[in-house]
Scaffold this motif. Structure first.
Motif, mmCIF file in Angstrom:
data_model
loop_
_atom_site.group_PDB
_atom_site.id
_atom_site.type_symbol
_atom_site.label_atom_id
_atom_site.label_comp_id
_atom_site.label_asym_id
_atom_site.label_seq_id
_atom_site.Cartn_x
_atom_site.Cartn_y
_atom_site.Cartn_z
ATOM 1 N N TYR A 256 0.823 -1.205 0.000
ATOM 2 C CA TYR A 256 0.000 0.000 0.000
ATOM 3 C C TYR A 256 0.860 1.258 0.000
ATOM 4 N N GLY A 257 0.557 2.165 -0.893
ATOM 5 C CA GLY A 257 1.239 3.450 -0.930
ATOM 6 C C GLY A 257 2.658 3.338 -1.455
ATOM 7 N N THR A 258 3.392 4.430 -1.336
ATOM 8 C CA THR A 258 4.775 4.475 -1.793
ATOM 9 C C THR A 258 5.679 3.815 -0.755
ATOM 10 N N LEU A 259 6.522 2.927 -1.202
ATOM 11 C CA LEU A 259 7.446 2.260 -0.294
ATOM 12 C C LEU A 259 8.496 3.241 0.225
ATOM 13 N N SER A 260 9.107 2.903 1.346
ATOM 14 C CA SER A 260 10.177 3.722 1.914
ATOM 15 C C SER A 260 11.490 3.297 1.255
ATOM 16 N N PHE A 261 11.911 4.044 0.235
ATOM 17 C CA PHE A 261 13.097 3.655 -0.515
ATOM 18 C C PHE A 261 14.353 3.691 0.349
ATOM 19 N N GLU A 262 14.460 4.681 1.231
ATOM 20 C CA GLU A 262 15.650 4.764 2.076
ATOM 21 C C GLU A 262 15.732 3.589 3.041
ATOM 22 N N LEU A 263 14.595 3.166 3.594
ATOM 23 C CA LEU A 263 14.609 2.017 4.496
ATOM 24 C C LEU A 263 14.898 0.727 3.740
ATOM 25 N N LEU A 264 14.424 0.630 2.517
ATOM 26 C CA LEU A 264 14.725 -0.556 1.714
ATOM 27 C C LEU A 264 16.207 -0.632 1.384
ATOM 28 N N ALA A 265 16.845 0.519 1.175
ATOM 29 C CA ALA A 265 18.301 0.519 0.995
ATOM 30 C C ALA A 265 18.972 -0.026 2.250
ATOM 31 N N GLY A 266 18.419 0.320 3.416
ATOM 32 C CA GLY A 266 18.936 -0.199 4.668
ATOM 33 C C GLY A 266 18.705 -1.692 4.833
ATOM 34 N N VAL A 267 17.583 -2.190 4.330
ATOM 35 C CA VAL A 267 17.297 -3.630 4.376
ATOM 36 C C VAL A 267 18.362 -4.400 3.597
ATOM 37 N N THR A 268 18.662 -3.935 2.396
ATOM 38 C CA THR A 268 19.681 -4.601 1.591
ATOM 39 C C THR A 268 21.025 -4.588 2.306
ATOM 40 N N ALA A 269 21.381 -3.441 2.888
ATOM 41 C CA ALA A 269 22.653 -3.334 3.605
ATOM 42 C C ALA A 269 22.682 -4.265 4.813
ATOM 43 N N ALA A 270 21.543 -4.442 5.480
ATOM 44 C CA ALA A 270 21.490 -5.330 6.647
ATOM 45 C C ALA A 270 21.747 -6.775 6.239
ATOM 46 N N VAL A 271 21.173 -7.205 5.122
ATOM 47 C CA VAL A 271 21.415 -8.572 4.648
ATOM 48 C C VAL A 271 22.884 -8.739 4.271
#
Length: 396
Positions: A256-271
């Protein structure tokens, strides 16, 4: 492989403050690469996803990279990764969507070991559809979730079985695959709460038998964002209530709605960070598996040290955990409430949780919720033997 804990700890700037963080089950501290990735995404021109210009293409690349990263973390398909603000929100989304196909006589099976985020959405969805809720009970003596009861609870009208991959209350790791096999034999879907388990051991959603697997990045060094993973073929026939112009294809139609692109960048970095815990060769998926196996071995030894120390304290009572369990330990101290114990430890810079930690059904069944639940020490790969000893000395 072993962990270089000193090197790993240097990647967590919050640890420099000197607090002892035994509250990982409530949320871990973020790693430096995660913080930097979020900042970099916010300093770079991005816009809503599209193809007309570079900022629009960048946001699409961030989303695609995050889907691939989460798929590598849990062994899923990037095309089946759905993002959302929290595991609770995503579980409600899945529950409400599935419940559109339920009716009177259908059954939903939940467990008293689970966090309420994998209980209440299903109970409420079943109630709205006129379906019946059935309950799997915890053996309060052993801390186990007995598999045998599922043979009696799962039937031809079972539509969904919800079960945790690891208890956030006592750490118990149920026999999820055996439960899933019983559910699938009856034609039911299986929703697995992986929020607690993902931080502590290698995960393979197919091996677990999970049709849906939900996880939260802030439990494994990432930002406050979550994902639910399913095979694209499982998503395909499902259609949530949504806005008319929003995407009609999966997985996008579930976001729903626009995703949080900055947080998704953080998700990738966490993995990527998790994949680097124990240096190894191979694909990111292979490196994740090696690193998480090393983290599991390290945390298991650390938890054994803590358990032995707690058992040696006369006035400490442990909440039983299953034979297979994550490094999460709940206990009470004689003569004071869990809130008082947590406050006194907090005054010494030791951060623990107290209460029911949203594991409402477990603490109600154990008869502990009315008197404050318990104190929880949840270990993570950045904790040390010295910190364990500091907690034990403080309790003593």
């Amino acid at each position: 492989m072993s962990l270089d804990v000193a090197r790993i700890r240097s990647d967590y700037p919050a640890l420099a403050e000197g607090f002892v963080h035994f509250d990982g089950a409530g949320g871990t501290q973020p790693a430096t690469p995660v913080i930097e990735a979020i900042g970099a995404a916010m300093r770079t021109a991005v816009s809503n996803r599209g193809t007309a210009h570079e900022p629009a293409r960048r946001s699409g690349e961030i989303v695609a990279a995050a889907r691939a990263a989460v798929a590598d973390l849990v062994g899923g398909d990037p095309a089946g990764v759905v993002f959302g603000p929290s595991a609770t929100a995503l579980t409600y989304l899945v529950a409400r969507t599935l419940a559109r196909g339920w009716g009177p006589g259908d059954e939903v099976l939940v467990s008293r070991l689970d966090h309420d985020a994998n209980v209440r959405p299903w109970v409420q969805a079943a109630e709205s559809a006129g379906a019946t809720v059935r309950w799997a009970d915890v053996d309060l003596t052993t801390g186990e979730l007995p598999v045998g009861q599922y043979s009696q609870l799962v039937g031809p009208r079972t539509r969904l079985v919800a079960v945790t991959a690891a208890s956030n209350a006592v750490g118990t790791v149920p026999a999820v695959r055996e439960i899933a096999d019983l559910a699938h034999a009856a034609g039911a879907l299986v929703h697995v709460d992986g929020v607690h388990a993902t931080a502590h051991r290698p995960i393979d959603v197919a091996a677990l038998g999970a049709d849906f697997y939900v996880t939260s990045a802030y439990k494994w060094s990432g930002p406050h964002y979550a994902a639910v993973i399913a095979d694209p073929a499982v998503w395909e026939p499902l259609h949530p209530v949504k806005l008319i112009p929003s995407p009609s294809v999966a997985p996008d139609r579930f976001e729903y709605g626009t995703l949080s692109f900055e947080l998704l960048a953080g998700v990738t970095a966490a993995v990527d960070h998790l994949a680097s815990l124990s240096p190894s060769e191979g694909s990111r998926r292979e490196r994740v598996l090696a690193s998480m196996a090393a983290a599991e071995a390290y945390e298991t030894a650390l938890a054994a040290r803590l358990l032995a120390g707690l058992r040696a304290l006369d006035k400490v009572t442990l909440c039983p955990a299953g034979r297979d369990h994550c490094p999460t330990i709940s206990f009470r101290v004689e003569g004071e409430t869990p809130a008082e114990t947590a406050r006194r430890l907090g005054e010494q810079g030791i951060c623990v949780s107290h209460g029911d930690y949203y594991a409402v059904e477990y603490f109600e069944a154990a008869g502990l919720r009315a008197t404050g639940g318990a104190v929880r020490a949840s270990l993570y790969h950045y904790n040390t033997e010295a910190e364990v000893d500091r907690l034990l000395q403080a309790l003593a």
